[in-house]
Design a protein around this motif. Structure first.
Motif, PDB file in Angstrom:
ATOM      1  N   LEU A  12       0.836  -1.203   0.000  1.00 39.57           N
ATOM      2  CA  LEU A  12       0.000   0.000   0.000  1.00 39.57           C
ATOM      3  C   LEU A  12       0.870   1.252   0.000  1.00 39.57           C
ATOM      4  O   LEU A  12       0.660   2.175  -0.797  1.00 39.57           O
ATOM      5  CB  LEU A  12      -0.916  -0.012   1.225  1.00 39.57           C
ATOM      6  N   GLN A  13       1.851   1.288   0.863  1.00 41.70           N
ATOM      7  CA  GLN A  13       2.701   2.467   0.976  1.00 41.70           C
ATOM      8  C   GLN A  13       3.536   2.684  -0.290  1.00 41.70           C
ATOM      9  O   GLN A  13       3.708   3.820  -0.737  1.00 41.70           O
ATOM     10  CB  GLN A  13       3.576   2.354   2.220  1.00 41.70           C
ATOM     11  N   THR A  30       3.815  10.425  -6.677  1.00 41.21           N
ATOM     12  CA  THR A  30       5.077  11.096  -7.015  1.00 41.21           C
ATOM     13  C   THR A  30       5.563  10.584  -8.362  1.00 41.21           C
ATOM     14  O   THR A  30       4.905   9.770  -9.000  1.00 41.21           O
ATOM     15  CB  THR A  30       6.162  10.796  -5.956  1.00 41.21           C
ATOM     16  N   ASP A  31       6.725  11.010  -8.747  1.00 41.49           N
ATOM     17  CA  ASP A  31       7.318  10.481  -9.982  1.00 41.49           C
ATOM     18  C   ASP A  31       8.431   9.482  -9.675  1.00 41.49           C
ATOM     19  O   ASP A  31       9.282   9.211 -10.509  1.00 41.49           O
ATOM     20  CB  ASP A  31       7.838  11.624 -10.862  1.00 41.49           C
ATOM     21  N   ASP A  81      10.419   0.391  -9.135  1.00 45.27           N
ATOM     22  CA  ASP A  81      11.436  -0.586  -8.752  1.00 45.27           C
ATOM     23  C   ASP A  81      12.378  -0.024  -7.692  1.00 45.27           C
ATOM     24  O   ASP A  81      12.788  -0.735  -6.772  1.00 45.27           O
ATOM     25  CB  ASP A  81      12.206  -1.102  -9.967  1.00 45.27           C
ATOM     26  N   GLN A  82      12.684   1.264  -7.771  1.00 43.73           N
ATOM     27  CA  GLN A  82      13.556   1.879  -6.770  1.00 43.73           C
ATOM     28  C   GLN A  82      12.853   2.002  -5.419  1.00 43.73           C
ATOM     29  O   GLN A  82      13.462   1.769  -4.374  1.00 43.73           O
ATOM     30  CB  GLN A  82      14.031   3.248  -7.251  1.00 43.73           C
ATOM     31  N   VAL A  83      11.586   2.357  -5.441  1.00 46.23           N
ATOM     32  CA  VAL A  83      10.827   2.468  -4.190  1.00 46.23           C
ATOM     33  C   VAL A  83      10.722   1.098  -3.524  1.00 46.23           C
ATOM     34  O   VAL A  83      10.926   0.962  -2.313  1.00 46.23           O
ATOM     35  CB  VAL A  83       9.424   3.068  -4.449  1.00 46.23           C
ATOM     36  N   GLY A 119      -5.757   8.607  -2.641  1.00 47.19           N
ATOM     37  CA  GLY A 119      -4.694   7.683  -3.014  1.00 47.19           C
ATOM     38  C   GLY A 119      -4.673   6.398  -2.211  1.00 47.19           C
ATOM     39  O   GLY A 119      -4.380   5.329  -2.746  1.00 47.19           O
ATOM     40  N   VAL A 120      -4.989   6.489  -0.929  1.00 46.37           N
ATOM     41  CA  VAL A 120      -4.998   5.281  -0.095  1.00 46.37           C
ATOM     42  C   VAL A 120      -6.089   4.330  -0.564  1.00 46.37           C
ATOM     43  O   VAL A 120      -5.854   3.130  -0.735  1.00 46.37           O
ATOM     44  CB  VAL A 120      -5.177   5.637   1.399  1.00 46.37           C
ATOM     45  N   ASP A 121      -7.278   4.853  -0.791  1.00 43.91           N
ATOM     46  CA  ASP A 121      -8.387   4.004  -1.235  1.00 43.91           C
ATOM     47  C   ASP A 121      -8.040   3.325  -2.559  1.00 43.91           C
ATOM     48  O   ASP A 121      -8.289   2.131  -2.752  1.00 43.91           O
ATOM     49  CB  ASP A 121      -9.664   4.822  -1.404  1.00 43.91           C
ATOM     50  N   LYS A 122      -7.462   4.097  -3.457  1.00 37.40           N
ATOM     51  CA  LYS A 122      -7.087   3.570  -4.769  1.00 37.40           C
ATOM     52  C   LYS A 122      -6.061   2.442  -4.628  1.00 37.40           C
ATOM     53  O   LYS A 122      -6.209   1.378  -5.239  1.00 37.40           O
ATOM     54  CB  LYS A 122      -6.512   4.720  -5.604  1.00 37.40           C
TER      55      LYS A 122
END
Length: 151
Positions: free
Chosen positions: A18-19, A27-28, A32-34, A84-87
């Motif tokens: 989720l996070q 964000t942009d 893969d990095q996140v 965004g969380v719901d999505k």
């Protein structure tokens, strides 16, 4: 490993998914990095890391399809205007319910997890919204699926 421990680990993986999805969508930052940063900062078992990768990449790669399903189930709530969380919660849950072919998590477990994530991270109405969307999707797409085993 006991069911309770497995469920707890999977809950933590879904929180991470989720996070990650929230961050990437808002964000942009490269997905893969996140994801790799998260795995470095929060080490987990190989099985959990594989589950996380499957959820994150699966939900992200199929987001256009999943978003259409969400909009069909909640026509008054365009995905572009959705919190965004719901999505992210809905994309993860719908990926598990409709697409994931590696394993089939029971419908009830997916919905319960999604509702819990929405309660924990969303707004006051998020859990009801998520539950309603998932209930509609299950009725439309999975009414004949037999799920008797709990996660």
């Amino acid at each position: 490993m006991g069911r309770a421990r497995l469920a707890s680990q999977r809950h933590r993986v879904r929180i991470a998914a989720l996070q990650i999805l929230f961050e990437v969508d808002e964000t942009d930052h490269a997905i893969d990095q996140v994801l790799e940063r998260r795995l470095t900062d929060e080490p987990m078992s190989q099985e959990s890391a594989e589950f996380l990768r499957r959820l994150v990449f699966g939900a992200w790669e199929h987001r256009s399809y999943l978003d259409r399903i969400i909009e069909e189930a909640a026509p008054n709530w365009p995905v572009a205007q959705m919190p965004g969380v719901d999505k992210a919660v809905l994309r993860i849950a719908l990926f598990e319910l409709l697409i994931d072919d590696v394993e089939r998590t029971p419908i009830k477990a997916v919905i319960n997890e999604a509702v819990e994530l929405a309660k924990q991270f969303g707004s006051d109405n998020s859990s009801r919204f998520v539950n309603g969307v998932l209930g509609t999707v299950v009725t439309r797409y999975l009414a004949d699926r037999d799920d008797t085993v709990e996660e």
